[in-house]
Design an enzyme around this catalytic site. Structure first.
Site, PDB file in Angstrom:
ATOM      1  N   GLU A   1      -6.616  -7.290  -1.403  1.00  0.00           N
ATOM      2  CA  GLU A   1      -7.050  -7.116  -0.018  1.00  0.00           C
ATOM      3  C   GLU A   1      -8.389  -6.397  -0.006  1.00  0.00           C
ATOM      4  OE1 GLU A   1      -4.036  -5.816   2.836  1.00  0.00           O
ATOM      5  OE2 GLU A   1      -5.543  -4.506   3.694  1.00  0.00           O
TER       6      GLU A   1
ATOM      7  N   GLU B   1       0.831  -1.209   0.000  1.00  0.00           N
ATOM      8  CA  GLU B   1       0.000   0.000   0.000  1.00  0.00           C
ATOM      9  C   GLU B   1       0.864   1.256   0.000  1.00  0.00           C
ATOM     10  OE1 GLU B   1      -2.838  -0.214   3.194  1.00  0.00           O
ATOM     11  OE2 GLU B   1      -4.216  -1.430   2.007  1.00  0.00           O
TER      12      GLU B   1
END
Length: 788
Positions: A709, A617
């Site tokens: 995710e 991320e």
């Protein structure tokens, strides 16, 4: 579990910073930015305007959040004052940074109680950030004022002098140096290496090899240390080293020999042009704009290689390796550089082999790679290493499926060094592995196979065969495992396709961080994931910071190795997740990532069931930074593993930029320069509604997307579930064949973990008796029959 910030445009205004009126402080101009704002009138600048009646307020109900001050120049930071509104931080950090990307904690608390926090600090940087990780109320974070105290003058203390400069080795045209590390009141950032009065390089470590020197010549060196503020130490003690004699029996081995290359620019630029003896007229040129590329020459017989001379055309290699091989398959590095500057590179090496390769991983120009001449010098067919390695011991089968056999053996030894292991199925060489494990795939169910292993060294010597081991594959299962059904996956257009070219969707689960919940990944739980949940894919989430990889690279790399083997033995695909989060700039961990993925790819490049997720991320950085990171790391992987799909994180917590107010168009307009890659998208249905949903829908029509995710809860990984919005995402991903992985397969205390507390490590993991509400819901959807 990784919380993230939702979409909000940070306010950016340059205003004077009000400071405490003490003799040790000075007023500086600052710019304030923040992760989010509650709305108009609550911008970051309101906390840096000197007005105790105005305030910054973040978006409500979401962790983490931050506010950052830019002091305009590197300063020594002695304190900070935070005047909280009612919405205070219970847990937060004060961090400093020289560049706004790499952050250092200078204060941390988990017991904040609001009011006014006056903090004594010791640090240095241009940027100062309050990073809130747990709110003290149900609202957001809000500061009336955030002020910083700086000591006048900034950092003016130079590092100490590097000690014990010494020569650790010489060849006919190189000198290798080492020295003891210097110290600094803030931190040493590099070392300047001088040959006489000439600065020849600046390095971050405490070793350096000076190349391109003349034989039988003395050179004198000194080293100076440098810090982030630009202060330099006194010069080290001088050391003088003399290069070895050149000439002798060295012979040009490469001229006129067969040469091949990864690609050519076109007719007239073939690999043979680089070994024809013409150093200024003819040349090899690779395809333009693509990394990696290589050229190799077959010397005809095993030879001792002592020198390689590269005469570059204008299109040179900035990062490249020189490698030798006995068979043209298993390669040994004898030289590596990331600072090539073209011209002529005359490199002394120590190696042996029949084949010599120049493997370029980063071009020095926008073109390709081009060599007027590749000249290899040495001694043909004589000298060198003739001693074979010892025999690998205790060859054994460690697991079988209906289509695979996993093997392991004890390492061999060698007088120089073992470079690989040849694995034979019967009399057929099926792979050359660099480690001591291998999984043979694509086999027939209920069939016996016999294996032996031989060790090999850089000179091409091979050991006697190991003991033979016979293993029998398991009976076929109904429909087979996901890997049996699909084989090696690849990106086809905007979709993921199996080895037969069929577009497919994978569904599965992500582990929690291996440093916290490895006890939830054991034989029983993984068996349940494969057979009861019927998952196609396991995401192996290895955090880099937060007590993860950087604390013990060997431990965490080995955990990933083991989990890859566990997934392989069960016929599941495995995502190797480089779980970078804080700091959010992937460049901070680029060197670590290269080291990690090099080992993973070397060990597992024969497998058909992997994905490499190279940046979990990215946050707080631009898409161009993420793209640059990917384009530096991907060639390193591709030099070893050309087939495994690579998953590239997108900016703003893998939201395609939505969490920073951007959209998928920044990736569509400026994609990563690589093939067989997909882009990742993360969402949490209770926080991420139509804006995120529509972005994913549009992006999937233009880009290959993989949701590595997601959760049914809020962006914190906890809170209430929004199964309605979650089902809309599930339906969209099914319609557009977007593969997905749910967070997370553990028993942590938040609602996003599928198991109730205390389930790990003993279970039970099958059925629904130990599942939370979200676990029951997601298990049902993972178990949906596959369309393979």
């Amino acid at each position: 579990m990784r919380p993230r910030t939702l979409a909000a445009l940070a306010a950016v205004l340059a205003l004077p910073l009000t400071l405490l009126s003490t003799p040790a402080t000075q007023a500086v101009a600052v710019t304030a930015t923040a992760s989010s704002t509650e709305g108009s009138g609550f911008e970051a600048s309101q906390a840096a305007d000197g007005d105790a009646a105005t305030r910054w307020a973040s978006e409500e109900g979401v962790d983490p959040q931050w506010i950052r001050l830019d002091l305009g120049a590197t300063s020594t930071i002695s304190g900070a004052t935070l005047n909280w509104e009612a919405a205070y931080a219970k847990s937060y950090k004060i961090q400093t940074s020289p560049d706004g990307s790499a952050w250092t904690d200078v204060y941390s608390t988990t017991t904040g109680d609001g009011g006014t926090d006056q903090l004594a600090l010791s640090g240095s940087g241009r940027y100062v950030r309050m990073y809130g990780t747990q709110r003290g109320t149900t609202y957001g974070y809000s500061l009336w004022e955030f002020t910083v105290q700086t000591s006048s003058g900034g950092d003016t203390t130079p590092p100490s002098t590097p000690g014990n400069l010494r020569s650790t080795g010489t060849t006919a045209n190189t000198v290798s140096l080492a020295w003891n590390a210097a110290t600094d009141n803030v931190g040493v950032t590099g070392y300047e290496v001088y040959r006489g009065n000439t600065l020849v390089n600046t390095v971050t470590g405490t070793t350096f090899t000076d190349t391109g020197l003349s034989a039988s010549t003395s050179y004198t060196y000194t080293v100076k240390a440098r810090d982030a503020a630009g202060n330099t130490s006194p010069a080290s003690g001088a050391v003088t080293a003399t290069t070895q004699q050149g000439g002798g029996t060295e012979t040009l081995l490469s001229q006129g020999r067969p040469a091949t290359a990864s690609s050519t620019e076109g007719a007239g630029f073939e690999a043979a042009k680089a070994v024809d003896g013409d150093t200024a007229g003819t040349r090899w040129a690779s395809e333009e704009g693509v990394d990696p590329q290589w050229i190799q020459v077959d010397l005809g017989t095993n030879a001792t290689v002592s020198r390689v001379k590269l005469t570059w055309e204008a299109a040179y290699g900035q990062a490249y390796k020189i490698q030798t091989s006995a068979n043209g398959t298993s390669w040994t590095d004898v030289h590596s550089t990331t600072t090539g500057d073209g011209g002529t590179d005359d490199v002394a090496v120590i190696g042996a082999g029949r084949f010599v390769r120049v493997h370029g991983t980063q071009r020095g120009t926008a073109y390709g790679y081009s060599l007027f001449e590749l000249q290899v010098y040495g001694t043909p067919g004589s000298g060198g290493d003739t001693t074979p390695p010892s025999t690998p011991g205790n060859l054994r089968s460690t697991a079988t499926t209906a289509s695979s056999v996993s093997l392991a053996w004890n390492a061999a030894t060698d007088n120089v060094g073992v470079t690989g292991y040849d694995v034979y199925r019967g009399s057929t060489l099926v792979n050359t592995a660099t480690g001591t494990t291998f999984t043979d795939t694509g086999l027939t169910a209920s069939t016996s196979y016999t294996y032996t292993v031989k060790a090999r060294d850089a000179a091409g010597n091979t050991s006697p065969a190991s003991n033979a081991v016979t293993a029998t594959t398991q009976p076929p299962t109904s429909g087979g495992t996901p890997v049996e059904a699909n084989g090696q996956l690849r990106v086809c257009g905007t979709k993921l396709c199996n080895e037969n070219g069929k577009q497919i969707q994978l569904r599965g689960m992500s582990s929690h961080g291996l440093q916290w919940y490895s006890q939830c990944l054991n034989t029983a739980s993984l068996d349940a994931l494969a057979t009861d949940w019927k998952a196609d894919v396991l995401r192996i989430s290895m955090y880099i910071q937060e007590d993860g990889y950087e604390t013990n690279p060997r431990l965490f790399t080995d955990r990933v190795h083991n989990l890859i083997e566990q997934a392989t033995a069960r016929g599941m695909y495995a995502i190797v997740d480089w779980h970078m989060l804080t700091p959010g700039d992937p460049m901070y961990n680029l060197a670590r990532a290269k080291t990690f993925f090099t080992e993973i790819a070397q060990r597992h490049n024969n497998k058909k069931n992997l994905f490499y997720e190279i940046a979990n991320e990215p946050n707080g950085v631009s898409w161009s930074t993420v793209k640059s990171y990917a384009e530096q790391l991907i060639p390193v992987i591709r030099a070893i593993d050309s087939d495994t799909p690579i998953l590239v994180g997108t900016r703003a917590w893998s939201s395609l930029g939505v969490s920073d107010g951007a959209s998928e168009t920044e990736v569509i307009g400026n994609p990563v320069n690589a093939t067989n890659i997909m882009y990742t998208f993360h969402f949490y249905a209770a926080s991420h509604g139509s804006n995120y949903f529509n972005t994913l829908s549009r992006a999937a029509d233009r880009l290959p997307m993989f949701v590595t995710e997601f959760g049914t809860q809020t962006a914190s990984g906890g809170g209430g579930n929004n199964f309605g919005m979650s089902q809309q995402y599930i339906d969209l991903m099914a319609q557009k064949k977007i593969s997905w992985v749910n967070w997370n397969y553990s028993d942590d205390g938040l609602s996003g973990a599928v198991f109730t507390g205390g389930t790990c490590p003993n279970g039970p993991f099958t059925g629904t008796s130990r599942l939370k509400e979200a676990g029951v819901w997601i298990r049902e959807r993972v178990r949906t029959p596959d369309d393979f």
